[in-house]
Design a protein around this motif. Sequence first.
Motif, mmCIF file in Angstrom:
data_model
loop_
_atom_site.group_PDB
_atom_site.id
_atom_site.type_symbol
_atom_site.label_atom_id
_atom_site.label_comp_id
_atom_site.label_asym_id
_atom_site.label_seq_id
_atom_site.Cartn_x
_atom_site.Cartn_y
_atom_site.Cartn_z
ATOM 1 N N PHE A 1 -26.156 61.896 0.487
ATOM 2 C CA PHE A 1 -24.712 61.990 0.677
ATOM 3 C C PHE A 1 -24.310 63.389 1.121
ATOM 4 N N PHE B 1 -34.740 58.629 -11.781
ATOM 5 C CA PHE B 1 -33.784 57.519 -11.925
ATOM 6 C C PHE B 1 -34.136 56.293 -11.071
ATOM 7 N N PHE C 1 -21.981 49.501 1.129
ATOM 8 C CA PHE C 1 -20.796 49.884 0.367
ATOM 9 C C PHE C 1 -19.515 49.445 1.058
ATOM 10 N N PRO D 1 -16.414 61.612 -8.617
ATOM 11 C CA PRO D 1 -16.354 61.078 -7.259
ATOM 12 C C PRO D 1 -17.055 59.727 -7.192
ATOM 13 N N THR E 1 -26.226 49.243 -14.673
ATOM 14 C CA THR E 1 -27.033 50.448 -14.876
ATOM 15 C C THR E 1 -26.332 51.657 -14.279
ATOM 16 N N ALA E 2 -25.805 51.478 -13.083
ATOM 17 C CA ALA E 2 -25.114 52.590 -12.441
ATOM 18 C C ALA E 2 -23.973 53.053 -13.314
ATOM 19 N N HIS F 1 -27.859 47.653 -4.117
ATOM 20 C CA HIS F 1 -29.034 48.090 -4.870
ATOM 21 C C HIS F 1 -30.278 47.291 -4.511
ATOM 22 N N PHE G 1 -26.702 63.662 -9.853
ATOM 23 C CA PHE G 1 -26.012 63.373 -11.102
ATOM 24 C C PHE G 1 -25.968 64.630 -11.955
ATOM 25 N N HIS H 1 -25.186 65.307 -14.967
ATOM 26 C CA HIS H 1 -25.583 65.318 -16.375
ATOM 27 C C HIS H 1 -27.084 65.120 -16.546
ATOM 28 N N PRO I 1 -21.766 58.531 -18.825
ATOM 29 C CA PRO I 1 -22.009 59.875 -19.376
ATOM 30 C C PRO I 1 -21.034 60.910 -18.851
ATOM 31 N N GLN I 2 -20.597 60.714 -17.621
ATOM 32 C CA GLN I 2 -19.666 61.695 -17.075
ATOM 33 C C GLN I 2 -18.252 61.478 -17.569
ATOM 34 N N SER J 1 -18.864 58.712 -5.089
ATOM 35 C CA SER J 1 -20.174 58.800 -4.451
ATOM 36 C C SER J 1 -21.307 58.769 -5.477
ATOM 37 N N TYR J 2 -21.025 59.140 -6.733
ATOM 38 C CA TYR J 2 -22.087 59.067 -7.747
ATOM 39 C C TYR J 2 -22.519 57.618 -7.978
ATOM 40 N N ALA K 1 -29.957 50.963 -8.629
ATOM 41 C CA ALA K 1 -29.400 50.589 -9.922
ATOM 42 C C ALA K 1 -28.427 49.430 -9.757
ATOM 43 N N THR K 2 -28.463 48.492 -10.696
ATOM 44 C CA THR K 2 -27.473 47.428 -10.673
ATOM 45 C C THR K 2 -26.125 48.020 -11.049
ATOM 46 N N ARG L 1 -25.591 54.510 -16.866
ATOM 47 C CA ARG L 1 -26.418 55.703 -16.809
ATOM 48 C C ARG L 1 -25.748 56.856 -16.053
ATOM 49 N N VAL L 2 -24.859 56.523 -15.149
ATOM 50 C CA VAL L 2 -24.302 57.581 -14.303
ATOM 51 C C VAL L 2 -22.814 57.808 -14.559
ATOM 52 N N ARG M 1 -22.108 55.189 -5.943
ATOM 53 C CA ARG M 1 -22.764 54.710 -4.730
ATOM 54 C C ARG M 1 -24.191 55.210 -4.674
ATOM 55 N N ALA M 2 -24.366 56.492 -5.008
ATOM 56 C CA ALA M 2 -25.717 57.053 -4.993
ATOM 57 C C ALA M 2 -26.610 56.262 -5.939
ATOM 58 N N ALA M 3 -26.088 56.002 -7.145
ATOM 59 C CA ALA M 3 -26.908 55.266 -8.109
ATOM 60 C C ALA M 3 -27.294 53.903 -7.559
ATOM 61 N N LYS M 4 -26.323 53.233 -6.931
ATOM 62 C CA LYS M 4 -26.626 51.901 -6.399
ATOM 63 C C LYS M 4 -27.615 51.986 -5.255
#
Lengths: 554, 366
Positions: free
Chosen positions: B89, B106, B60, A448, A464-465, B81, B95, B97, A472-473, A450-451, A460-461, A468-469, A453-456
Amino acid sequence: MTDTTQSGPMLAADGTPLKRSLARALRMQKIRALMLIAPLLLFVLLTFIFPILDMLFRSVENQIVSSTMPRTVAALQDWDSESGEGPGEEVYQSIYFDLFVAAEAKEHTKLGTRLNYEQTGVSSLFRTSGRRLDDIGEEFQDVIEDVAPALKDGATWYEIMNGTGGEAVAEAAKERFGRLTDERARGDLGYVPSADIAQMLPHTTDAYADFATFTTFEDGDSVAEEDPWEAVYAALALDLRDPDTRAAVAAYSGPGAEHLQAVAAAQEQLPDFTFKDALVDADKDWGNTETLRTIQMYAPNYTSGYFLNSVDLMKSPDGVQARPENQQIYITLFTRTLIMSLVITGSCILLGYPVAWILANLPMRTANMLMILVLLPFWTSLLVRTSAWKVMLQQQGVINDVLVWLGLVADDSRLVMINNQFGTIVAMTHILLPFMILPMYSVMQTIPPSYLRAAKSLGATNWTAFWRVYFPQSVPGIGAGSILVFILAIGYYITPEIVGGTKGVFISNRIAYHISSSLNWGLAAALGTILLVVVLILYWAYDKIVGIDNVKLG
Amino acid sequence: MAETTVDDAFVEFERVQKSYDGETLVVKDLNLKMPRGEFLTMLGPSGSGKTTCLMMLAGFETATHGDIRLGGTSINNIPPHKRGIGMVFQNYALFPHMTIAENLSFPLEVRKMGKSEREQKVQRALDMVEMGSFGGRRPAQLSGGQQQRVALARALVFEPELVLMDEPLGALDKQLREKMQFEITDLAHRLGITTVYVTHDQTEALTMSDRVAVFDDGRIQQLAAPDQLYEEPENSFVAQFIGENNTLEGTVKEINNGLALVELDDGELIDCKPINVSQPGERTRVSIRPERIEYNKDRLREGVHTLKAEVLEFIYMGDIFRTRLRVAGKDEFIIKTRNAPDQQRLQPGQQIEIGWLPEDCRALDA
Ligand SMILES: Nc1ncnc2c1ncn2[C@@H]1O[C@H](COP(=O)(O)OP(=O)(O)OP(=O)(O)O)[C@@H](O)[C@H]1O
Ligand SMILES: [Mg+2]
C-alpha cells in the motif's frame, strides 16, 4: 560573531550571558501563560481541590468533643474505663460546667448528634440534660441570694470578681469560647479577673470568666450590668465546700468581701448533693459508664471512627471489632457498587462497540447524522430519561404489557424489572452509553481502512482481519470509554436512587443520605474518601495492566 | 502490437467499467492482458483511475461491468482473502501493534503454517530485503525506506504469484527511491513474480517496467514498452505526458508515401510521419522530441523542410545544453544538444534554421 570565538559563557547581543537572557525571555512567556490560565486555576482550586481536601479532612476530623467539653476531656484523661468503676466527682463537675457553657452557646445538641453516631441515646441525653442545667444552678442561687441579697445584683458580682492580675484566666475563657463557637473573641472583654479571687475561688472565677466572655462577645452587653449565670452560683457553692477556702474567705478583705463571708457562713444551708447525683437525676444515662467511655474514646481531635464505620467495623474497649450483623451495610454496598459498575461498563462496551464501528465506517454525512442520534439523549434531562425507564420497566409498564400481550408472560406473574439491580443496570447502561461510544468512535476513525484491506490481501478472513488487526488498534478507545463509564458509574447517584429500589442502590446514595438526611458528614466524607481511593487504585491497576498511554480519546 | 503477443494471459481485464456514484464512469472500458512474470506499470495523472483498477484486481472494489480474470478464471466473485494477491500500500499499512516479524508472520499464520516453517520464511523474507536484524522492532521505529522494504517483504512472504503496488515509493526521497526502484525490479524478476505497479512518476515507470499502461480519463491511452512509449507515442496525450516534447499545430496538406506534409498555422511547411491523421485538411498536433532536432546545416538531410528560429535562451546543464527558441510564433520550443567538443553553443538573438528527420516528427490528433 566575535562572541563565538571567545571562551566562557555565550553572551547575548547586549553582553548579558545568553543563558540569563534566555531565562528572562522565557520567564515573561511563562508569566503570560500563567496569567491566561489563572482564572481557571483559581476556579478549580476553589471549587474542586479545596472541597476534596475539606472532605479528606472531615473524614478524620473530630474536634467537636474536645472543643465543646474541654474540661471534661481533660478530666477523663486519668480515668481508666476498664476498671469497672465510674469516673470521679471531678469529671461530673467538669461535665456540668462544660455543658452549661455549651447549652448557652446552643452547641450541646450538635455534640449529642455527633456522639449519637457512636452510641445511640446520647443525643437525647444531651438534649434533656441541657434543659435541666439551669435548675441545678438555681438550687444554689436561691440559697445564696437569700443569705447575701446583694449577690442578686450583677454589679456586686462584677465588683467582687473584677481586679487585676488574672488575665490568664480570661484568656483561657476566650480561647474556649473561640473553639466552641468558631468565632474569634476579639476586642476588650471589659473584665480582668482579680488574681486573689482567682486563687481563692477557682471554679467561680472560671465560670464567671465564661459568663463574661459570652456576655461581651456573644450578646454584646456590658459584664458589669448583667446578672451572672446560674452556673456561677453553683461554682461558688462548689468552691465553698472546701473548709480551707472558707477560712481564706473569712480572712479576705477585698471588694465585696462581706457578701462572700455571708455565703461562707451559711455554708450548711447550701445544697450538698454531688454533681454526679444531680446529673444522674437529670438523666439516668449519666450513671452509665458506657456514655462516659464513648466521650473518652472520641475525645481526641482526630479519629479513625468514621473510616472504621465505613467498612463495617467499630471501636470498642477491646480494640477494633466488627459491627453487629444487622448494622453491616457498607462493605456490601461497596462490592455491589463495584460489581454493578463493572457490569454496566461491560454492557456499554458490548452495545457501544458495534455502533461506534458503524459510525466510523459510514460516509461522513451519514455518520454525523447518526452521531446526533447518539447524542440525542443528552438533550433530555437525566431525570426525564430515568423516569422514562420507570415507565418502561415497571410491572404495569410498557415492556411487561407487551410481553403479556405476546403471551410470553402470564398476567399474574409480570416480571419485576425495576427497583432492583436489573433496573439500575439497564437504565445506567442507557444513560452512560454515549460516553463509551464517543471515545471509541474517535479512535476508530483514526484507524485507516487500509489496515483491514492489507490484512485481507494477506489472506485473513473478515473475522481474522477484524480480530487480529482492527480490534487491537481500537483497544485504546475501549480503554478510554471504559474508564470514563466506570468512573461515572461508580459515583452515580440519581438513577440508582430512582430505579434502584433498596437492592439496586449504590454507595453514593448512602453518601447522599448521610450528607442531607442524617447529617453525618464525617461518615459521608470517609465513604467518599474510600470511593476516591478505590477509583485511584483501579486506575493504577489499569495503568499496570493495560497502560495508561494506551488510552486515547481520538 | 504488444497486446497481440499475449496469448495465455495471467491477468486479464475485459471491458471493465467502474462507477462509484452511478453517474460518472471512473474507469471506462478497460482492456488489459498481462503474461506471467511481467512487470507492468500503470502511469497516469492523479484521478485517472489507477488505484481503482488495482483495487478491483485486489477485490476491494467490484467492477460495475466487465470481467477480471486471474490465471484464466474470473475472480469477480472471489473475496479478497482468497485471491492470493500480495499488495503493497501507498502508506505501507504495516500493522502498528505488531513487530516486524509478527507483521510478516501474519499471512503465514492465517494460512495455518507451522511455527518453525513460519519463522524460517519470515527470516528469509527479511533477509531478502536486507532487514534481517529488525524483526523485533515496531513499524514506528523504522525509517520510511525500511518500512517500505518490510511492506514489500510482507507482500512477498506468502509467495503470491501476483503482487500489486500502489505508489510504494511516493513517500521516499529521490536517492532512496532510485535505490528501491532497482531493488524492487530486481526482486520481481529474480522471483518471477507478476507485478502491477502504480505510479505517477514517469521516470520510475520507464526505468522499472516491462510495459507501461498510460492512463487518462479512465482509459488506457497506450500500452507499450518504455522505449516504444517514448519514441512512438500514439496520441498527443501520451506524447505530452511522457518526457519532454515540442508541439506545433497545423493542418494536413497532403499524405503520400507514408509522409504527411503539414502546414503550420503561420504558413510554414514541414514533413511528418502520419500517426493519427489520414486525410488532407485534418487539424493535427505535431510532436518532436527536443533531442531529435538538428540545427547544424551539415547534418540536416537534403530536401527536408526547415524552419526559421530565433534563440531566446541558452541554458548550460552540464551534460547537455538546453536552448529555448521561438519557432512558428511559439516561445516554448526546446532543443537539447549533447555537450560534445564540436558542439556549437548558441547565443540569444541568433537566427538559425532547424530541421529533423520526418520519422521523428509525429503528426498526432489535434
Ligand atoms: N471511494 C470512492 N468513492 C467515490 N469516488 C472515488 C472513490 N475512490 C476514488 N474515487 C474517484 O475515482 C477517480 C479515480 O480515483 P483513483 O483513486 O483511482 O485515482 P488514481 O489514478 O489512483 O489517482 P492518484 O494518482 O491521485 O492516486 C477519482 O476521480 C476519485 O475522485
Ligand atoms: Mg491512487
